[in-house]
Design an enzyme around this catalytic site. Structure first.
Site, PDB file in Angstrom:
ATOM      1  N   LYS A  10     -53.674 -35.393 -44.048  1.00 54.30           N
ATOM      2  CA  LYS A  10     -52.842 -34.295 -43.557  1.00 54.30           C
ATOM      3  C   LYS A  10     -53.387 -33.790 -42.202  1.00 54.30           C
ATOM      4  O   LYS A  10     -54.501 -34.152 -41.790  1.00 54.30           O
ATOM      5  CB  LYS A  10     -52.802 -33.200 -44.616  1.00 54.30           C
ATOM      6  CG  LYS A  10     -52.108 -33.653 -45.917  1.00 54.30           C
ATOM      7  CD  LYS A  10     -52.153 -32.551 -46.972  1.00 54.30           C
ATOM      8  CE  LYS A  10     -51.380 -32.943 -48.220  1.00 54.30           C
ATOM      9  NZ  LYS A  10     -51.423 -31.874 -49.249  1.00 54.30           N
ATOM     10  N   TYR A  50     -41.430 -34.135 -49.370  1.00 54.26           N
ATOM     11  CA  TYR A  50     -41.774 -33.170 -50.412  1.00 54.26           C
ATOM     12  C   TYR A  50     -40.538 -32.630 -51.140  1.00 54.26           C
ATOM     13  O   TYR A  50     -40.579 -31.524 -51.672  1.00 54.26           O
ATOM     14  CB  TYR A  50     -42.580 -32.013 -49.806  1.00 54.26           C
ATOM     15  CG  TYR A  50     -44.056 -32.335 -49.646  1.00 54.26           C
ATOM     16  CD1 TYR A  50     -44.845 -32.679 -50.746  1.00 54.26           C
ATOM     17  CD2 TYR A  50     -44.680 -32.275 -48.402  1.00 54.26           C
ATOM     18  CE1 TYR A  50     -46.200 -32.968 -50.611  1.00 54.26           C
ATOM     19  CE2 TYR A  50     -46.040 -32.562 -48.259  1.00 54.26           C
ATOM     20  CZ  TYR A  50     -46.792 -32.904 -49.373  1.00 54.26           C
ATOM     21  OH  TYR A  50     -48.133 -33.187 -49.249  1.00 54.26           O
ATOM     22  N   PHE A  58     -44.066 -22.122 -52.124  1.00 52.91           N
ATOM     23  CA  PHE A  58     -44.895 -22.548 -50.987  1.00 52.91           C
ATOM     24  C   PHE A  58     -44.251 -23.656 -50.164  1.00 52.91           C
ATOM     25  O   PHE A  58     -44.863 -24.181 -49.234  1.00 52.91           O
ATOM     26  CB  PHE A  58     -46.287 -22.994 -51.471  1.00 52.91           C
ATOM     27  CG  PHE A  58     -46.283 -24.088 -52.504  1.00 52.91           C
ATOM     28  CD1 PHE A  58     -46.158 -25.433 -52.140  1.00 52.91           C
ATOM     29  CD2 PHE A  58     -46.422 -23.792 -53.859  1.00 52.91           C
ATOM     30  CE1 PHE A  58     -46.164 -26.444 -53.083  1.00 52.91           C
ATOM     31  CE2 PHE A  58     -46.419 -24.801 -54.824  1.00 52.91           C
ATOM     32  CZ  PHE A  58     -46.287 -26.128 -54.427  1.00 52.91           C
ATOM     33  N   ARG A  86     -56.137 -40.775 -56.839  1.00 57.59           N
ATOM     34  CA  ARG A  86     -56.069 -39.330 -57.122  1.00 57.59           C
ATOM     35  C   ARG A  86     -57.452 -38.792 -57.513  1.00 57.59           C
ATOM     36  O   ARG A  86     -57.804 -37.666 -57.190  1.00 57.59           O
ATOM     37  CB  ARG A  86     -55.066 -39.039 -58.241  1.00 57.59           C
ATOM     38  CG  ARG A  86     -53.635 -39.465 -57.928  1.00 57.59           C
ATOM     39  CD  ARG A  86     -52.838 -38.423 -57.210  1.00 57.59           C
ATOM     40  NE  ARG A  86     -52.550 -37.268 -58.017  1.00 57.59           N
ATOM     41  CZ  ARG A  86     -51.792 -36.259 -57.608  1.00 57.59           C
ATOM     42  NH1 ARG A  86     -51.242 -36.280 -56.397  1.00 57.59           N
ATOM     43  NH2 ARG A  86     -51.576 -35.225 -58.383  1.00 57.59           N
ATOM     44  N   THR A  92     -55.847 -30.534 -56.704  1.00 51.78           N
ATOM     45  CA  THR A  92     -54.989 -29.983 -55.640  1.00 51.78           C
ATOM     46  C   THR A  92     -55.624 -28.787 -54.938  1.00 51.78           C
ATOM     47  O   THR A  92     -55.629 -28.702 -53.708  1.00 51.78           O
ATOM     48  CB  THR A  92     -53.634 -29.541 -56.243  1.00 51.78           C
ATOM     49  OG1 THR A  92     -53.063 -30.654 -56.917  1.00 51.78           O
ATOM     50  CG2 THR A  92     -52.680 -29.044 -55.169  1.00 51.78           C
ATOM     51  N   ARG A 103     -61.440 -33.749 -51.444  1.00 48.74           N
ATOM     52  CA  ARG A 103     -61.157 -32.309 -51.318  1.00 48.74           C
ATOM     53  C   ARG A 103     -62.373 -31.474 -51.715  1.00 48.74           C
ATOM     54  O   ARG A 103     -62.643 -30.430 -51.119  1.00 48.74           O
ATOM     55  CB  ARG A 103     -59.954 -31.940 -52.178  1.00 48.74           C
ATOM     56  CG  ARG A 103     -58.624 -32.446 -51.595  1.00 48.74           C
ATOM     57  CD  ARG A 103     -57.518 -32.313 -52.604  1.00 48.74           C
ATOM     58  NE  ARG A 103     -56.200 -32.673 -52.091  1.00 48.74           N
ATOM     59  CZ  ARG A 103     -55.150 -32.918 -52.860  1.00 48.74           C
ATOM     60  NH1 ARG A 103     -55.265 -32.853 -54.177  1.00 48.74           N
ATOM     61  NH2 ARG A 103     -53.990 -33.227 -52.329  1.00 48.74           N
ATOM     62  N   ASN A 118     -55.417 -28.974 -47.831  1.00 49.93           N
ATOM     63  CA  ASN A 118     -56.348 -29.721 -48.672  1.00 49.93           C
ATOM     64  C   ASN A 118     -56.545 -31.168 -48.219  1.00 49.93           C
ATOM     65  O   ASN A 118     -56.785 -32.050 -49.022  1.00 49.93           O
ATOM     66  CB  ASN A 118     -55.922 -29.643 -50.143  1.00 49.93           C
ATOM     67  CG  ASN A 118     -54.506 -30.121 -50.357  1.00 49.93           C
ATOM     68  OD1 ASN A 118     -53.862 -30.609 -49.427  1.00 49.93           O
ATOM     69  ND2 ASN A 118     -54.011 -29.994 -51.570  1.00 49.93           N
ATOM     70  N   HIS A 121     -53.150 -36.313 -49.092  1.00 48.79           N
ATOM     71  CA  HIS A 121     -52.135 -36.474 -50.142  1.00 48.79           C
ATOM     72  C   HIS A 121     -52.256 -37.860 -50.745  1.00 48.79           C
ATOM     73  O   HIS A 121     -52.537 -38.826 -50.032  1.00 48.79           O
ATOM     74  CB  HIS A 121     -50.727 -36.330 -49.542  1.00 48.79           C
ATOM     75  CG  HIS A 121     -49.642 -36.965 -50.375  1.00 48.79           C
ATOM     76  ND1 HIS A 121     -49.065 -36.332 -51.444  1.00 48.79           N
ATOM     77  CD2 HIS A 121     -49.079 -38.204 -50.323  1.00 48.79           C
ATOM     78  CE1 HIS A 121     -48.163 -37.148 -52.003  1.00 48.79           C
ATOM     79  NE2 HIS A 121     -48.153 -38.285 -51.330  1.00 48.79           N
ATOM     80  N   GLU A 132     -42.453 -43.300 -51.697  1.00 40.44           N
ATOM     81  CA  GLU A 132     -43.118 -42.787 -50.493  1.00 40.44           C
ATOM     82  C   GLU A 132     -43.434 -43.912 -49.495  1.00 40.44           C
ATOM     83  O   GLU A 132     -43.283 -43.735 -48.294  1.00 40.44           O
ATOM     84  CB  GLU A 132     -44.382 -42.014 -50.899  1.00 40.44           C
ATOM     85  CG  GLU A 132     -44.043 -40.716 -51.624  1.00 40.44           C
ATOM     86  CD  GLU A 132     -45.235 -40.019 -52.261  1.00 40.44           C
ATOM     87  OE1 GLU A 132     -45.026 -38.954 -52.867  1.00 40.44           O
ATOM     88  OE2 GLU A 132     -46.375 -40.524 -52.173  1.00 40.44           O
TER      89      GLU A 132
END
Ligand code: RTP
Length: 154
Positions: A10, A50, A58, A86, A92, A103, A118, A121, A132
């Site tokens: 990100k 998203y 949010f 993940r 998250t 993270r 964070n 993704h 995606e």
């Protein structure tokens, strides 16, 4: 075809110079890089990525965050890469992500805009990975096979 996942560094991860570190973690684990681009996306593209979260409070802060700077879009391949990816990323909310995860090591807090900055993704299922990858890599991932395979998978 081996399992693939979509991973995005990100804007905060790019701005903070974490691109090399993050790629290195996936490479050292033994996953194979099948797609890579540095890209700035517009609002409608971020909203499509998203779209499942469009009802969340949010959502608009999240979209603002994703379009605030370039991101690094990647396809990684390997056994269980979605679930393991993940785990490498961590929870998250950075306040809850374990040390040793990306993270957990590089993010601290929820943003004031009510959107977690964070760093990264990762697709949450094989199916969302497929969607995606199709969205971010309409040209398809790069097809190549590494000769180190037999050293990673017996
Ligand atoms: P991601 O999709 O980015 O990998 O993150 P995730 O599955 O761990 O979390 P998800 O629930 O899909 O949320 C997507 C991103 O939205 C931001 N977020 N903010 N303020 C909040 O409570 C909140 N919840 C989520 C985060 O940037 C999160 O990664």
């Amino acid at each position: 075809m081996a399992e693939q996942t979509f991973i995005m560094i990100k804007p905060d991860g790019v701005q903070r110079g974490l691109v090399g570190e993050i790629i290195s973690r996936f490479e050292k684990k033994g996953f194979f890089l099948k797609g890579l681009k540095l890209i700035s996306v517009d609002r409608s593209f971020a909203e499509r990525h998203y779209s499942d979260l469009s009802a969340k409070p949010f959502f608009s802060g999240l979209v603002d965050y994703i379009i605030s700077g370039p991101v690094v879009a990647m396809v990684w391949e390997g056994k269980n890469v979605v679930t393991t990816g993940r785990k490498i990323i961590g929870a998250t909310n950075p306040a809850e992500s374990a040390p040793g995860t990306i993270r957990g090591d590089f993010a601290i807090d929820i943003g004031r805009s009510l959107c977690n900055r964070n760093v990264i993704h990762g697709s949450d299922s094989v199916e969302s990975g497929r969607k995606e990858i199709a969205l971010w890599f309409p040209e398809g991932p790069v097809a190549w096979s590494s000769s180190v395979h037999p050293w990673i998978y017996e």
